[in-house]
Motif scaffolding. Structure first.
Motif, PDB file in Angstrom:
ATOM      1  N   SER A   1      16.131  23.687  -5.181  1.00 25.11           N
ATOM      2  CA  SER A   1      15.143  24.460  -4.399  1.00 25.11           C
ATOM      3  C   SER A   1      13.695  24.186  -4.805  1.00 25.11           C
ATOM      4  O   SER A   1      12.777  24.806  -4.255  1.00 25.11           O
ATOM      5  N   SER A   2      13.468  23.261  -5.715  1.00 27.80           N
ATOM      6  CA  SER A   2      12.081  22.953  -6.112  1.00 27.80           C
ATOM      7  C   SER A   2      11.302  22.317  -4.971  1.00 27.80           C
ATOM      8  O   SER A   2      10.065  22.331  -4.977  1.00 27.80           O
ATOM      9  N   HIS A   3      12.002  21.759  -3.973  1.00 26.62           N
ATOM     10  CA  HIS A   3      11.311  21.145  -2.829  1.00 26.62           C
ATOM     11  C   HIS A   3      10.621  22.178  -1.945  1.00 26.62           C
ATOM     12  O   HIS A   3       9.804  21.815  -1.095  1.00 26.62           O
ATOM     13  N   LEU A   4      10.946  23.447  -2.147  1.00 31.13           N
ATOM     14  CA  LEU A   4      10.360  24.514  -1.320  1.00 31.13           C
ATOM     15  C   LEU A   4       9.039  25.027  -1.882  1.00 31.13           C
ATOM     16  O   LEU A   4       8.421  25.916  -1.282  1.00 31.13           O
ATOM     17  N   LYS A   5       8.614  24.484  -3.013  1.00 32.59           N
ATOM     18  CA  LYS A   5       7.440  25.009  -3.707  1.00 32.59           C
ATOM     19  C   LYS A   5       6.216  24.119  -3.568  1.00 32.59           C
ATOM     20  O   LYS A   5       5.252  24.261  -4.325  1.00 32.59           O
ATOM     21  N   GLY A   6       6.254  23.190  -2.619  1.00 25.63           N
ATOM     22  CA  GLY A   6       5.112  22.299  -2.442  1.00 25.63           C
ATOM     23  C   GLY A   6       5.044  21.265  -3.552  1.00 25.63           C
ATOM     24  O   GLY A   6       6.057  20.880  -4.129  1.00 25.63           O
ATOM     25  N   ILE A   7       3.833  20.824  -3.862  1.00 24.51           N
ATOM     26  CA  ILE A   7       3.655  19.817  -4.912  1.00 24.51           C
ATOM     27  C   ILE A   7       3.607  20.514  -6.264  1.00 24.51           C
ATOM     28  O   ILE A   7       2.807  21.423  -6.481  1.00 24.51           O
ATOM     29  N   CYS A   8       4.493  20.090  -7.163  1.00 22.04           N
ATOM     30  CA  CYS A   8       4.633  20.729  -8.476  1.00 22.04           C
ATOM     31  C   CYS A   8       4.353  19.725  -9.587  1.00 22.04           C
ATOM     32  O   CYS A   8       4.790  18.577  -9.513  1.00 22.04           O
TER      33      CYS A   8
ATOM     34  N   PHE B   1       0.837  -1.191   0.000  1.00 17.24           N
ATOM     35  CA  PHE B   1       0.000   0.000   0.000  1.00 17.24           C
ATOM     36  C   PHE B   1       0.880   1.251   0.000  1.00 17.24           C
ATOM     37  O   PHE B   1       1.858   1.340   0.749  1.00 17.24           O
ATOM     38  N   ALA B   2       0.516   2.200  -0.834  1.00 17.40           N
ATOM     39  CA  ALA B   2       1.217   3.484  -0.885  1.00 17.40           C
ATOM     40  C   ALA B   2       0.175   4.591  -0.915  1.00 17.40           C
ATOM     41  O   ALA B   2      -0.898   4.443  -1.491  1.00 17.40           O
ATOM     42  N   VAL B   3       0.514   5.712  -0.294  1.00 14.98           N
ATOM     43  CA  VAL B   3      -0.440   6.814  -0.201  1.00 14.98           C
ATOM     44  C   VAL B   3       0.325   8.131  -0.182  1.00 14.98           C
ATOM     45  O   VAL B   3       1.451   8.209   0.314  1.00 14.98           O
ATOM     46  N   GLN B   4      -0.301   9.153  -0.727  1.00 20.25           N
ATOM     47  CA  GLN B   4       0.248  10.495  -0.597  1.00 20.25           C
ATOM     48  C   GLN B   4      -0.192  11.051   0.748  1.00 20.25           C
ATOM     49  O   GLN B   4      -1.384  11.201   1.002  1.00 20.25           O
ATOM     50  N   PRO B   5       0.748  11.353   1.637  1.00 17.89           N
ATOM     51  CA  PRO B   5       0.398  11.826   2.975  1.00 17.89           C
ATOM     52  C   PRO B   5       0.251  13.346   2.987  1.00 17.89           C
ATOM     53  O   PRO B   5       0.491  14.003   1.964  1.00 17.89           O
ATOM     54  N   PRO B   6      -0.101  13.926   4.123  1.00 11.65           N
ATOM     55  CA  PRO B   6      -0.109  15.381   4.231  1.00 11.65           C
ATOM     56  C   PRO B   6       1.256  15.963   3.875  1.00 11.65           C
ATOM     57  O   PRO B   6       2.297  15.340   4.102  1.00 11.65           O
ATOM     58  N   LEU B   7       1.236  17.170   3.341  1.00 13.74           N
ATOM     59  CA  LEU B   7       2.450  17.816   2.854  1.00 13.74           C
ATOM     60  C   LEU B   7       3.500  17.937   3.956  1.00 13.74           C
ATOM     61  O   LEU B   7       4.704  17.823   3.684  1.00 13.74           O
ATOM     62  N   SER B   8       3.072  18.135   5.189  1.00 13.10           N
ATOM     63  CA  SER B   8       4.017  18.318   6.292  1.00 13.10           C
ATOM     64  C   SER B   8       4.934  17.114   6.470  1.00 13.10           C
ATOM     65  O   SER B   8       6.110  17.261   6.841  1.00 13.10           O
TER      66      SER B   8
END
Length: 240
Positions: A164-171, A130-137
């Protein structure tokens, strides 16, 4: 050294540290991997890819070598002592591989079951996992190391990243503005490691120099999951 490394990971989303493992340690890892039974369902083998899922569970003989004094010191100095392993995979990208990976972020975590939880989703099931996208935090707090068992450069699939793309949330990769963003290739020496954040946009090219690219990919978290949801591969390894 560690403060500069921490700053680079926080700001760029990645960093390379060479000479974490000596030649004898790398040879020990390769020999241990070569000696295992590959008939289990957690092993995947095709003409251009060999992978071992839940690597540290399947090949526990590698634990002592992987979590040597130097790696533990680096992780503890940068991230503290609260992190633990939540996923591990071994990839062998053979010499003639045409395996290409487009730009993406690592947006899912591996868990033990599916549960209807606020902030968790979408869900997938692959190879009974099982895999899931968790909360952004959670994604923002996690980190990954990639242990390189071969010299890796642009010719045999070294990662390309967008700093620095990791600082922009989900892209969405298709929204990358190449007039603004800068692509960086991340060569790593045999015995070196690459740190990266899951939300860092990354990709890799096909092999062009007929050299192997063997990597142990390990993901870390310090998050407790809600409602009895468990990490599928939790391992208190940093202090091993």
């Amino acid at each position: 050294m560690y403060s500069a490394l921490k700053h680079k990971i926080e700001n760029d989303g990645f960093a390379v540290v060479n000479e974490v493992y000596n030649a004898a340690e790398i040879e020990n890892l390769l020999q241990t991997i070569a000696s295992i039974d590959t008939s289990k369902p957690t092993f995947r083998k095709t003409n251009d890819l060999f992978a071992i899922r839940q690597f540290l569970k399947e090949v526990p003989g590698t634990l002592e070598t992987i979590f040597n004094e130097q790696l533990n010191s680096i992780i503890n100095a940068i991230f503290g002592e609260d992190y633990f392993v939540v996923k591990s995979i071994y990839f062998d990208k053979p010499e003639d591989s045409n395996w290409f990976v487009a730009y993406h972020q690592d947006l899912t975590i591996s868990v033990d079951k599916k549960s209807d939880l606020k902030g968790f989703g979408p869900w997938t099931v692959k190879h009974k996992q099982f895999a899931v996208q968790p909360p952004l935090s959670i994604l923002e707090d996690n980190f990954t190391i990639r242990i390189h068992l071969d010299d890796t450069d642009e010719g045999n699939g070294a990662l390309k990243v967008i700093p620095s793309s990791h600082l922009k949330g989900i892209c969405r990769p298709e929204t990358i503005d190449w007039s603004i963003e800068k692509e960086t290739t991340c060569p790593v020496q045999k015995g070196g490691i690459m740190f990266m954040k899951p939300l860092l946009l990354h990709a890799s090219n096909r092999t062009s120099n007929h050299q192997k690219r063997r990597v142990i990919h390990i993901e870390f978290s310090r998050s407790t999951l809600p409602d009895n949801l468990q990490w599928s591969e939790s391992l208190q390894s940093v202090s091993a």
